[in-house]
Design a protein around this motif. Sequence first.
Motif, PDB file in Angstrom:
ATOM      1  N   MET A 262      64.379  87.768  -9.418  1.00 58.85           N
ATOM      2  CA  MET A 262      64.054  87.157  -8.126  1.00 58.85           C
ATOM      3  C   MET A 262      64.455  88.058  -6.964  1.00 58.85           C
ATOM      4  O   MET A 262      63.720  88.192  -5.987  1.00 58.85           O
ATOM      5  N   LYS A 263      65.617  88.694  -7.095  1.00 55.58           N
ATOM      6  CA  LYS A 263      66.072  89.606  -6.041  1.00 55.58           C
ATOM      7  C   LYS A 263      65.127  90.794  -5.912  1.00 55.58           C
ATOM      8  O   LYS A 263      64.784  91.229  -4.806  1.00 55.58           O
ATOM      9  N   LYS A 264      64.675  91.308  -7.065  1.00 58.95           N
ATOM     10  CA  LYS A 264      63.749  92.442  -7.053  1.00 58.95           C
ATOM     11  C   LYS A 264      62.422  92.053  -6.410  1.00 58.95           C
ATOM     12  O   LYS A 264      61.843  92.810  -5.630  1.00 58.95           O
ATOM     13  N   ALA A 265      61.956  90.819  -6.727  1.00 58.63           N
ATOM     14  CA  ALA A 265      60.696  90.340  -6.146  1.00 58.63           C
ATOM     15  C   ALA A 265      60.804  90.158  -4.640  1.00 58.63           C
ATOM     16  O   ALA A 265      59.846  90.387  -3.899  1.00 58.63           O
ATOM     17  N   GLN A 266      61.995  89.743  -4.169  1.00 57.79           N
ATOM     18  CA  GLN A 266      62.203  89.578  -2.725  1.00 57.79           C
ATOM     19  C   GLN A 266      62.321  90.912  -2.010  1.00 57.79           C
ATOM     20  O   GLN A 266      61.904  91.053  -0.862  1.00 57.79           O
ATOM     21  N   ASP A 267      62.884  91.911  -2.696  1.00 61.92           N
ATOM     22  CA  ASP A 267      63.082  93.219  -2.072  1.00 61.92           C
ATOM     23  C   ASP A 267      61.793  94.027  -2.000  1.00 61.92           C
ATOM     24  O   ASP A 267      61.617  94.846  -1.093  1.00 61.92           O
ATOM     25  N   GLU A 268      60.871  93.803  -2.935  1.00 62.11           N
ATOM     26  CA  GLU A 268      59.645  94.610  -2.998  1.00 62.11           C
ATOM     27  C   GLU A 268      58.794  94.512  -1.740  1.00 62.11           C
ATOM     28  O   GLU A 268      58.320  95.518  -1.231  1.00 62.11           O
TER      29      GLU A 268
ATOM     30  N   SER B 290      59.675  93.985   1.349  1.00 63.01           N
ATOM     31  CA  SER B 290      60.305  94.706   2.450  1.00 63.01           C
ATOM     32  C   SER B 290      60.179  96.207   2.259  1.00 63.01           C
ATOM     33  O   SER B 290      59.979  96.960   3.213  1.00 63.01           O
ATOM     34  N   VAL B 291      60.272  96.653   1.001  1.00 71.07           N
ATOM     35  CA  VAL B 291      60.121  98.089   0.715  1.00 71.07           C
ATOM     36  C   VAL B 291      58.708  98.544   1.046  1.00 71.07           C
ATOM     37  O   VAL B 291      58.481  99.599   1.640  1.00 71.07           O
ATOM     38  N   LYS B 292      57.722  97.677   0.668  1.00 69.25           N
ATOM     39  CA  LYS B 292      56.329  98.027   0.941  1.00 69.25           C
ATOM     40  C   LYS B 292      56.054  98.079   2.439  1.00 69.25           C
ATOM     41  O   LYS B 292      55.345  98.948   2.933  1.00 69.25           O
ATOM     42  N   SER B 293      56.635  97.101   3.187  1.00 71.15           N
ATOM     43  CA  SER B 293      56.399  97.084   4.629  1.00 71.15           C
ATOM     44  C   SER B 293      57.003  98.288   5.313  1.00 71.15           C
ATOM     45  O   SER B 293      56.435  98.836   6.254  1.00 71.15           O
ATOM     46  N   VAL B 294      58.166  98.742   4.824  1.00 67.98           N
ATOM     47  CA  VAL B 294      58.807  99.922   5.392  1.00 67.98           C
ATOM     48  C   VAL B 294      57.951 101.152   5.136  1.00 67.98           C
ATOM     49  O   VAL B 294      57.742 101.992   6.013  1.00 67.98           O
ATOM     50  N   SER B 295      57.424 101.281   3.918  1.00 67.98           N
ATOM     51  CA  SER B 295      56.608 102.450   3.594  1.00 67.98           C
ATOM     52  C   SER B 295      55.326 102.468   4.411  1.00 67.98           C
ATOM     53  O   SER B 295      54.843 103.524   4.814  1.00 67.98           O
ATOM     54  N   LYS B 296      54.782 101.270   4.696  1.00 68.67           N
ATOM     55  CA  LYS B 296      53.551 101.205   5.504  1.00 68.67           C
ATOM     56  C   LYS B 296      53.839 101.619   6.935  1.00 68.67           C
ATOM     57  O   LYS B 296      53.056 102.354   7.557  1.00 68.67           O
TER      58      LYS B 296
END
Length: 371
Positions: free
Chosen positions: A352-358, A360-366
């Motif tokens: 669940m933590k990994k799913a929540q973090d993904e 935010s990681v994608k938005s940062v990369s965009k």
Amino acid sequence: MFPGSIRILKLKRSGILKMALSGALLTGSEEESKEPKQSFFLKAFKIFLVVALYWFTSITMVFLNKYLLDSPSLKLNAPLFVTFYQCLVTVLLCKGLSLLSPVWPMGNSTLPSLRFDPKVLRSILPLSLVFIGMITFNNLCLKYLGVAFYTVGRCLSTVFNVLLSYVLLKQTTSLYALLACGVILGGFWLGIDQEDAEGTLSWLGIGFGVLASLCVSLNAIYTKKVLPVVDDSVWRLTYYNNLNACFLFLPLLLLFGEPSTLYHFDKLADVYFWGMMTLSGFMGFAIGYVTGLQIKVTSPLTHNISGTAKACAQTVLAVFHYEETKSFLWWTSNMMVLGGSFFYTWVKGLEMKKAQDEPSVKSVSKSDSGV
């Protein structure tokens, strides 16, 4: 100069206590450095009290139900009536607290206005049928199995969660979570073997435990479906669910002849008996509140871990209370069930933590790429 002024204004506005609770690090006077420590200990003490309350309520409810369902001194063979009465107490408590809430508010947990609505009752009928199965099979499992073996007897709810998620929701499960389920199943079968070797196994109790585990999983699925019907209010759902159960239990009581059993029960006019019955109903209502409270002050993951640890403590208490002697393999089966449940909870928490973090990681990369 300006950053320092802004910082002082923020500190005055929000207060040192809020800064400490949010985990901010303060630098400055000696009084400021002491405040986070006080806040931490106050917060830790509050968590300790809530977890202790959850443990006390849950364990007390199990021992009370065991007394009412299978006490040699009581000799009451009416498990459906015991369950019906607990539902009735819950309905009365919900309604009473709802009427008192304008005069005696409970903070953020104030009960909403509760009124009888036949349309809502019909809408949550499928959930109520599962709910009746869950609490009835749960009590029957406790009636035929000892409190010490109760945890193992109805430990398959995690396994059913995985199966139903795949069958109904088409959700796959990770390898580590499946391994945890394998450990739980191994502990379940080893526990049955050891209980049988000691001559205390009830296959009827095991059957009720499996059905209770299945209903627990179905109850979680149906609860999510019908919550919008009651405006996502857990209290309103509790009220209507138990009210439905009270109506549905009446024909079941007649079908299984429990009114005749109650008529010949020699303690029907005993104040102590009704006091214990009412207390068990109150504990059944309270467990819903303290469960929500524990999740609120900790997290769903911590709540599951606390529940696993509580089951371990409950097993040990039952062995000492009933003065039972258990083999090493019997204890091993319990440790496998509890260890597998803990490992499953930990794995799902990480997922669940990994799913929540993904996201935010994608938005940062965009944003870095200028999209």
